[in-house]
Write a protein that holds these residues in place. Structure first.
Motif, PDB file in Angstrom:
ATOM      1  N   ALA A   1       2.544  16.794 -13.717  1.00 29.91           N
ATOM      2  CA  ALA A   1       1.132  17.119 -13.502  1.00 29.91           C
ATOM      3  C   ALA A   1       0.199  16.085 -14.123  1.00 29.91           C
ATOM      4  CB  ALA A   1       0.830  18.503 -14.063  1.00 29.91           C
TER       5      ALA A   1
ATOM      6  N   ARG B   1      -5.212  21.819 -21.984  1.00 27.76           N
ATOM      7  CA  ARG B   1      -4.295  22.746 -22.670  1.00 27.76           C
ATOM      8  C   ARG B   1      -3.329  22.009 -23.598  1.00 27.76           C
ATOM      9  NH1 ARG B   1      -3.716  25.424 -17.596  1.00 27.76           N
ATOM     10  NH2 ARG B   1      -1.516  24.880 -17.605  1.00 27.76           N
TER      11      ARG B   1
ATOM     12  N   ASN C   1       9.563  23.118 -13.739  1.00 26.32           N
ATOM     13  CA  ASN C   1      10.093  22.964 -12.378  1.00 26.32           C
ATOM     14  C   ASN C   1      10.207  21.490 -11.963  1.00 26.32           C
ATOM     15  OD1 ASN C   1       7.452  22.206 -11.961  1.00 26.32           O
ATOM     16  ND2 ASN C   1       7.008  23.699 -10.373  1.00 26.32           N
TER      17      ASN C   1
ATOM     18  N   PHE D   1       7.733  19.258 -11.892  1.00 24.64           N
ATOM     19  CA  PHE D   1       6.492  18.674 -11.386  1.00 24.64           C
ATOM     20  C   PHE D   1       5.757  17.909 -12.484  1.00 24.64           C
ATOM     21  CE2 PHE D   1       1.947  18.793 -10.356  1.00 24.64           C
ATOM     22  CZ  PHE D   1       1.987  18.165  -9.118  1.00 24.64           C
TER      23      PHE D   1
ATOM     24  N   TYR E   1       6.191  19.841 -15.898  1.00 20.14           N
ATOM     25  CA  TYR E   1       6.426  21.283 -15.989  1.00 20.14           C
ATOM     26  C   TYR E   1       7.917  21.572 -15.795  1.00 20.14           C
ATOM     27  CZ  TYR E   1       1.525  22.584 -16.318  1.00 20.14           C
ATOM     28  OH  TYR E   1       0.244  22.769 -16.763  1.00 20.14           O
TER      29      TYR E   1
ATOM     30  N   PRO F   1     -10.407  16.336  -8.108  1.00 22.50           N
ATOM     31  CA  PRO F   1     -10.099  17.472  -7.233  1.00 22.50           C
ATOM     32  C   PRO F   1      -9.227  18.527  -7.919  1.00 22.50           C
ATOM     33  CG  PRO F   1      -8.982  15.457  -6.492  1.00 22.50           C
ATOM     34  CD  PRO F   1      -9.903  15.062  -7.588  1.00 22.50           C
ATOM     35  N   SER F   2      -9.293  19.714  -7.392  1.00 21.24           N
ATOM     36  CA  SER F   2      -8.488  20.814  -7.908  1.00 21.24           C
ATOM     37  C   SER F   2      -7.008  20.412  -7.908  1.00 21.24           C
ATOM     38  CB  SER F   2      -8.730  22.028  -7.005  1.00 21.24           C
ATOM     39  OG  SER F   2      -7.977  23.092  -7.468  1.00 21.24           O
ATOM     40  N   GLY F   3      -6.326  20.693  -9.007  1.00 20.43           N
ATOM     41  CA  GLY F   3      -4.893  20.386  -9.082  1.00 20.43           C
ATOM     42  C   GLY F   3      -4.578  18.995  -9.598  1.00 20.43           C
ATOM     43  N   CYS F   4      -5.593  18.232 -10.026  1.00 24.19           N
ATOM     44  CA  CYS F   4      -5.334  16.847 -10.446  1.00 24.19           C
ATOM     45  C   CYS F   4      -4.884  16.744 -11.906  1.00 24.19           C
ATOM     46  CB  CYS F   4      -6.559  15.966 -10.194  1.00 24.19           C
ATOM     47  SG  CYS F   4      -7.912  16.277 -11.314  1.00 24.19           S
ATOM     48  N   GLY F   5      -4.866  17.866 -12.629  1.00 20.87           N
ATOM     49  CA  GLY F   5      -4.315  17.837 -13.987  1.00 20.87           C
ATOM     50  C   GLY F   5      -5.333  17.974 -15.109  1.00 20.87           C
ATOM     51  N   LYS F   6      -6.554  18.365 -14.784  1.00 15.96           N
ATOM     52  CA  LYS F   6      -7.609  18.473 -15.806  1.00 15.96           C
ATOM     53  C   LYS F   6      -7.278  19.575 -16.826  1.00 15.96           C
ATOM     54  CE  LYS F   6     -10.817  19.358 -12.698  1.00 15.96           C
ATOM     55  NZ  LYS F   6     -10.005  19.399 -11.458  1.00 15.96           N
ATOM     56  N   SER F   7      -6.988  20.770 -16.320  1.00 19.25           N
ATOM     57  CA  SER F   7      -6.702  21.899 -17.229  1.00 19.25           C
ATOM     58  C   SER F   7      -5.434  21.656 -18.030  1.00 19.25           C
ATOM     59  CB  SER F   7      -6.512  23.207 -16.449  1.00 19.25           C
ATOM     60  OG  SER F   7      -7.662  23.505 -15.734  1.00 19.25           O
ATOM     61  N   THR F   8      -4.454  21.085 -17.388  1.00 16.10           N
ATOM     62  CA  THR F   8      -3.194  20.790 -18.089  1.00 16.10           C
ATOM     63  C   THR F   8      -3.469  19.876 -19.277  1.00 16.10           C
ATOM     64  OG1 THR F   8      -1.954  21.016 -16.030  1.00 16.10           O
ATOM     65  CG2 THR F   8      -0.880  19.810 -17.816  1.00 16.10           C
TER      66      THR F   8
HETATM   67  P1  ADP Z   1      -6.797  21.126 -12.400  1.00 13.05           P
HETATM   68  O1  ADP Z   1      -7.216  21.731 -13.697  1.00 13.05           O
HETATM   69  O2  ADP Z   1      -7.220  19.707 -12.253  1.00 13.05           O
HETATM   70  O3  ADP Z   1      -7.175  21.955 -11.214  1.00 13.05           O
HETATM   71  P2  ADP Z   1      -4.139  21.787 -13.331  1.00 13.05           P
HETATM   72  O4  ADP Z   1      -3.977  21.033 -14.582  1.00 13.05           O
HETATM   73  O5  ADP Z   1      -4.429  23.234 -13.408  1.00 13.05           O
HETATM   74  O6  ADP Z   1      -5.194  21.051 -12.387  1.00 13.05           O
HETATM   75  O7  ADP Z   1      -2.818  21.619 -12.472  1.00 13.05           O
HETATM   76  C1  ADP Z   1      -2.260  20.341 -12.209  1.00 13.05           C
HETATM   77  C2  ADP Z   1      -1.045  20.493 -11.315  1.00 13.05           C
HETATM   78  O8  ADP Z   1       0.001  21.106 -12.047  1.00 13.05           O
HETATM   79  C3  ADP Z   1      -1.297  21.372 -10.101  1.00 13.05           C
HETATM   80  O9  ADP Z   1      -0.632  20.791  -8.993  1.00 13.05           O
HETATM   81  C4  ADP Z   1      -0.672  22.688 -10.477  1.00 13.05           C
HETATM   82  O10 ADP Z   1      -0.216  23.378  -9.355  1.00 13.05           O
HETATM   83  C5  ADP Z   1       0.476  22.250 -11.368  1.00 13.05           C
HETATM   84  N1  ADP Z   1       0.817  23.279 -12.370  1.00 13.05           N
HETATM   85  C6  ADP Z   1      -0.012  23.910 -13.223  1.00 13.05           C
HETATM   86  N2  ADP Z   1       0.655  24.762 -14.010  1.00 13.05           N
HETATM   87  C7  ADP Z   1       1.961  24.654 -13.638  1.00 13.05           C
HETATM   88  C8  ADP Z   1       3.177  25.270 -14.084  1.00 13.05           C
HETATM   89  N3  ADP Z   1       3.185  26.165 -15.079  1.00 13.05           N
HETATM   90  N4  ADP Z   1       4.322  24.917 -13.477  1.00 13.05           N
HETATM   91  C9  ADP Z   1       4.343  24.004 -12.485  1.00 13.05           C
HETATM   92  N5  ADP Z   1       3.241  23.376 -12.033  1.00 13.05           N
HETATM   93  C10 ADP Z   1       2.068  23.692 -12.596  1.00 13.05           C
END
Ligand code: ADP
Ligand code: ADP
Length: 227
Positions: A19, A48, A15, A17, A13, A38-45
């Motif tokens: 992901a 997308r 910033n 990070f 991302y 777990p939540s935040g592990c990168g599934k939605s990313t």
């Molecule tokens: P999940 O779907 O598994 O809950 P996400 O894919 O939503 O996880 O997020 C993965 C990680 O990326 C998380 O730590 C989240 O905080 C971070 N993240 C998601 N979107 C952004 C963004 N736009 N900028 C920076 N970090 C992001």
């Protein structure tokens, strides 16, 4: 239906990070892939990036053997169903489902046929004139599904589509999704926290942690239940 190939995919991302790290996965025609972790592990990313709603920082995404990293979302033949449904509140059920096709300038008669076909499959025929606020959670969820179906995508991406529903509706919709997968012959990629959904729907389960794939296996092997 389609095959997908994710080769060394990374998401960094703005910033800084990271992901998703070095994600490798082969997805076959008609697979029903489940992402858990777990939540935040990168599934939605990851979802997308596959949909084209998020840039791929590194690596290659292929659909049916063709690199699509730079192909826009609307040209990817992929539909995504979100947890929040993301319906247009001011449009009727019919217009919510027709919206994407109208944008693509599909002829009216063809739109009508597709919308009515999807409404029939999803048992929405009597609700076509309603606005989202006059629908139950399960009905809204079906409209979101309908909006994806009318586009006849090769690939469906679903990000916890049932998590806002109560237990009874969840069971009902789970059966509907299994039927849709069969009927449409589409390739599915599905995020869930629910082990029952993972076991009953999935052909393959991808376990993620901290942006990395931990394990890929069949539900039988992963959850170790007797056949
Ligand atoms: P999940 O779907 O598994 O809950 P996400 O894919 O939503 O996880 O997020 C993965 C990680 O990326 C998380 O730590 C989240 O905080 C971070 N993240 C998601 N979107 C952004 C963004 N736009 N900028 C920076 N970090 C992001
Ligand atoms: P819509 O909300 O109907 O998708 P948008 O204006 O947001 O309309 O997007 C324009 C086009 O981009 C849509 O017609 C669709 O083809 C594509 N698109 C939008 N969202 C997605 C998505 N989640 N998955 C795949 N394609 C999308």
């Amino acid at each position: 239906m389609a095959s997908l190939s994710l080769e060394n995919i990374c998401k960094i991302y703005p910033n800084g990070f990271e992901a998703v790290k070095d994600f490798n996965l082969e997805i076959n025609d008609k697979d029903f892939i489940i992402f858990v972790g777990p939540s935040g592990c990168g599934k939605s990313t990851t979802l997308r990036m596959i949909a084209g709603l998020e840039d791929i920082s590194k690596g290659t995404l292929k659909i049916d053997g063709k690199v699509v990293n730079d192909v826009e979302a609307k040209d990817r033949d992929i539909a995504m169903v979100f947890q929040s449904y993301a319906l247009y509140p001011h449009l009727t059920v019919y217009d919510n489902m027709a919206f994407g096709l109208k944008l693509k300038k599909v002829p009216k008669e063809e739109i009508d046929k597709k919308v009515r076909h999807a409404a029939k499959i999803l048992d929405l025929e009597k609700l076509l004139d309603r606005k989202p606020k006059a629908l139950s959670g399960g009905q809204r969820q079906r409209v979101a599904m309908g909006r994806a179906i009318v586009r006849q995508p090769k690939v469906f991406l679903m990000d916890e589509p049932l998590s806002n529903l109560d237990a009874k509706l969840r069971v009902q919709m789970r059966t509907e999704i299994a039927k849709l997968h069969e009927r449409l012959g589409a390739t599915m990629i599905y995020v869930t926290h629910d082990q029952t959904e993972a076991m009953t729907l999935g052909t393959k389960i991808v376990v993620m942690k901290d942006g990395v794939i931990q394990q890929v296996d069949t539900p039988q092997n992963l959850y170790n239940y007797p056949q």
